[in-house]
Design an enzyme around this catalytic site. Sequence first.
Site, short mmCIF file in Angstrom:
data_model
loop_
_atom_site.label_atom_id
_atom_site.label_comp_id
_atom_site.label_asym_id
_atom_site.label_seq_id
_atom_site.Cartn_x
_atom_site.Cartn_y
_atom_site.Cartn_z
N SER A 86 0.83 -1.21 0.00
CA SER A 86 0.00 0.00 0.00
C SER A 86 0.86 1.25 0.00
CB SER A 86 -0.86 -0.03 1.26
OG SER A 86 -1.44 1.22 1.49
N TYR A 91 -1.37 -1.15 10.83
CA TYR A 91 -1.71 -1.69 9.50
C TYR A 91 -0.57 -1.41 8.52
CZ TYR A 91 -3.56 -1.62 4.74
OH TYR A 91 -3.73 -1.81 3.38
N LYS A 97 2.38 -3.93 6.37
CA LYS A 97 2.74 -3.92 4.94
C LYS A 97 4.26 -3.78 4.77
CE LYS A 97 -1.41 -4.37 3.35
NZ LYS A 97 -1.80 -5.63 2.74
P1 NAD Z 1 -10.96 -6.83 1.22
O1 NAD Z 1 -11.13 -6.83 2.69
O2 NAD Z 1 -12.13 -6.55 0.36
O3 NAD Z 1 -10.30 -8.22 0.74
C1 NAD Z 1 -9.46 -8.99 1.56
C2 NAD Z 1 -10.02 -10.39 1.56
O4 NAD Z 1 -9.17 -11.23 2.32
C3 NAD Z 1 -11.42 -10.50 2.16
O5 NAD Z 1 -12.26 -11.21 1.29
C4 NAD Z 1 -11.21 -11.27 3.47
O6 NAD Z 1 -12.32 -12.09 3.78
C5 NAD Z 1 -9.97 -12.08 3.12
N1 NAD Z 1 -9.13 -12.47 4.28
C6 NAD Z 1 -8.67 -11.69 5.28
N2 NAD Z 1 -7.90 -12.41 6.10
C7 NAD Z 1 -7.86 -13.66 5.61
C8 NAD Z 1 -7.22 -14.88 6.00
N3 NAD Z 1 -6.46 -14.95 7.09
N4 NAD Z 1 -7.40 -15.99 5.24
C9 NAD Z 1 -8.17 -15.96 4.13
N5 NAD Z 1 -8.79 -14.85 3.72
C10 NAD Z 1 -8.64 -13.72 4.44
O7 NAD Z 1 -9.78 -5.79 0.90
P2 NAD Z 1 -9.28 -5.22 -0.50
O8 NAD Z 1 -9.64 -3.79 -0.55
O9 NAD Z 1 -9.66 -6.11 -1.60
O10 NAD Z 1 -7.72 -5.28 -0.25
C11 NAD Z 1 -6.97 -6.44 -0.57
C12 NAD Z 1 -5.56 -6.25 -0.08
O11 NAD Z 1 -5.03 -5.06 -0.63
C13 NAD Z 1 -5.46 -6.12 1.44
O12 NAD Z 1 -4.33 -6.82 1.88
C14 NAD Z 1 -5.28 -4.63 1.66
O13 NAD Z 1 -4.52 -4.36 2.81
C15 NAD Z 1 -4.52 -4.24 0.40
N6 NAD Z 1 -4.74 -2.83 0.05
C16 NAD Z 1 -6.00 -2.37 -0.11
C17 NAD Z 1 -6.20 -1.03 -0.43
C18 NAD Z 1 -7.60 -0.48 -0.59
O14 NAD Z 1 -7.75 0.74 -0.60
N7 NAD Z 1 -8.62 -1.30 -0.77
C19 NAD Z 1 -5.12 -0.16 -0.59
C20 NAD Z 1 -3.83 -0.69 -0.44
C21 NAD Z 1 -3.65 -2.03 -0.12
C1 UD1 Z 2 -6.85 5.42 3.47
C2 UD1 Z 2 -5.99 4.76 4.51
C3 UD1 Z 2 -4.75 4.19 3.84
C4 UD1 Z 2 -5.11 3.25 2.69
C5 UD1 Z 2 -5.98 4.06 1.71
C6 UD1 Z 2 -6.43 3.26 0.52
C7 UD1 Z 2 -6.36 6.04 6.59
C8 UD1 Z 2 -5.77 7.03 7.56
N1 UD1 Z 2 -5.60 5.75 5.51
O1 UD1 Z 2 -6.13 6.47 2.93
O2 UD1 Z 2 -3.99 3.47 4.78
O3 UD1 Z 2 -3.96 2.78 2.05
O4 UD1 Z 2 -7.15 4.52 2.42
O5 UD1 Z 2 -7.40 2.34 0.91
O6 UD1 Z 2 -7.43 5.50 6.80
N2 UD1 Z 2 -12.12 11.82 3.53
C9 UD1 Z 2 -13.10 12.72 3.92
N3 UD1 Z 2 -14.24 12.21 4.44
C10 UD1 Z 2 -14.49 10.87 4.57
C11 UD1 Z 2 -13.47 9.96 4.16
C12 UD1 Z 2 -12.29 10.47 3.65
O7 UD1 Z 2 -12.92 13.93 3.81
O8 UD1 Z 2 -15.55 10.50 5.06
C13 UD1 Z 2 -10.88 12.36 2.96
C14 UD1 Z 2 -9.65 11.94 3.73
O9 UD1 Z 2 -9.33 12.89 4.69
C15 UD1 Z 2 -8.60 11.88 2.62
C16 UD1 Z 2 -9.40 11.55 1.35
O10 UD1 Z 2 -10.75 11.83 1.66
O11 UD1 Z 2 -8.06 13.14 2.45
C17 UD1 Z 2 -9.27 10.08 0.94
O12 UD1 Z 2 -9.58 9.30 2.07
P1 UD1 Z 2 -9.60 7.70 2.03
O13 UD1 Z 2 -10.51 7.26 0.95
O14 UD1 Z 2 -9.88 7.24 3.41
O15 UD1 Z 2 -8.13 7.31 1.57
P2 UD1 Z 2 -6.71 7.71 2.23
O16 UD1 Z 2 -6.85 8.75 3.27
O17 UD1 Z 2 -5.81 8.01 1.12
#
Ligand code: NAD
Ligand code: UD1
Length: 339
Positions: free
Chosen positions: A125, A149, A153
């Site tokens: 991330s 968290y 990573k």
């Molecule tokens: P998500 O929660 O939708 O998907 C994660 C999946 O993993 C879920 O279906 C959950 O049930 C499963 N899971 C969790 N722990 C498990 C375990 N021990 N064994 C088997 N399954 C398990 O999240 P996402 O948004 O799809 O994100 C996927 C990955 O990407 C995560 O590792 C997250 O940290 C990373 N990531 C997400 C974002 C984002 O903004 N969505 C940003 C950066 C990184």
């Molecule tokens: C969040 C996570 C980050 C993760 C990323 C992508 C936090 C502190 N960080 O970051 O670890 O990698 O999502 O999934 O949670 N905002 C509002 N109102 C809201 C929600 C968000 O104003 O109700 C603003 C936030 O202040 C930010 C922007 O919108 O400036 C984006 O927010 P968000 O979608 O939560 O993503 P990140 O802050 O980038």
Amino acid sequence: MKTILVTGGAGFIGSHTVVDLVQHDYKVVIVDNLSNSSAKSIKAIEDIVKTEIDFFEVDIRDKDKLSYIFELYKFDGVINFAGYKAVGESVELPLKYYDNNIGGVITLLEVMEEFGVNTFVFSSSATVYGIPEKMPLTEGDKTGAASPYGRTKLFIENILSDVALSSQKWKIISLRYFNPLGAHESGNLGEDPNGIPNNLAPYITQVAIGKLEKLSVFGNDYDTPDGTCIRDYVHINDLALGHRLAMEYMFNKKQSVNEIINLGSGKGYSVFEIIDSFEKVMDKKIPYDITKRRAGDIDISIASIDKAKKLLKWEPRYGIFKMCEDMWRWQQKNPNGFH
Ligand code: NAD
Ligand code: UD1
């Protein structure tokens, strides 16, 4: 045909990646414990790709069950999405995060090693960049996660680098995602946050659909042109493509691979610009209040995507309007997500 294990494949990013892989002739096996997802997303994937998906409701920390699955299939590679991702919760329950995220990857790598499967993509991330000193962010920039968290990573990236250096057989890429947005364009597959969303885009669409009253904009006194935070939003299907290209890059390499690669759009949008884009797509106003800053938020986060372009030949295909359009379609068709 190559076979890929996708852990966490029932979740948001995993499910879209599975669709992309199957549509490009990969056999995919999903392992997910459904701790943050629903089996309905597997059904939605199957409806889109018109193929049955082999799915195991298994926790990746369960070594015996994981080994059993590795006995059933000959995997060519593994993509790991399984993990917890709520920043706030990780501050309250750090051990839950260290156990699941780090413990899960270690168990998975041990089983991979045992079965001679050595090609791995990890979902990292942009949060690992901590408080950045300059923009755009390049992979060599200093890191410093600000939450448990984020530290999971960072630790996993380091573990993976050590593993990759331990033997020539390993091919490992950590992908640092910026802010995923959008949904599959069918409107049948998308993000299904648990409870009140933490992230901006799902909050906006839930306000628009009438589930939430109004958006709180967390601060308008940041060091940006309109005072609200700037982020790099990337379409979920572009992220999915990035995973397939990362796999293909490693399949085509004779020697070992040990890389970290940003996946973003390379463009920044402020909170107000995101509200404005959604309002145009939805043709309605999003009510909001300006509230205080959220702890841990940084002014600006934008990716340099030169490395992804050069190494993976990856190029984001979709802009901000398409991201908002697809996300809005999903929200309208599924006001309660998969529930
Ligand atoms: P998500 O929660 O939708 O998907 C994660 C999946 O993993 C879920 O279906 C959950 O049930 C499963 N899971 C969790 N722990 C498990 C375990 N021990 N064994 C088997 N399954 C398990 O999240 P996402 O948004 O799809 O994100 C996927 C990955 O990407 C995560 O590792 C997250 O940290 C990373 N990531 C997400 C974002 C984002 O903004 N969505 C940003 C950066 C990184
Ligand atoms: C969040 C996570 C980050 C993760 C990323 C992508 C936090 C502190 N960080 O970051 O670890 O990698 O999502 O999934 O949670 N905002 C509002 N109102 C809201 C929600 C968000 O104003 O109700 C603003 C936030 O202040 C930010 C922007 O919108 O400036 C984006 O927010 P968000 O979608 O939560 O993503 P990140 O802050 O980038």
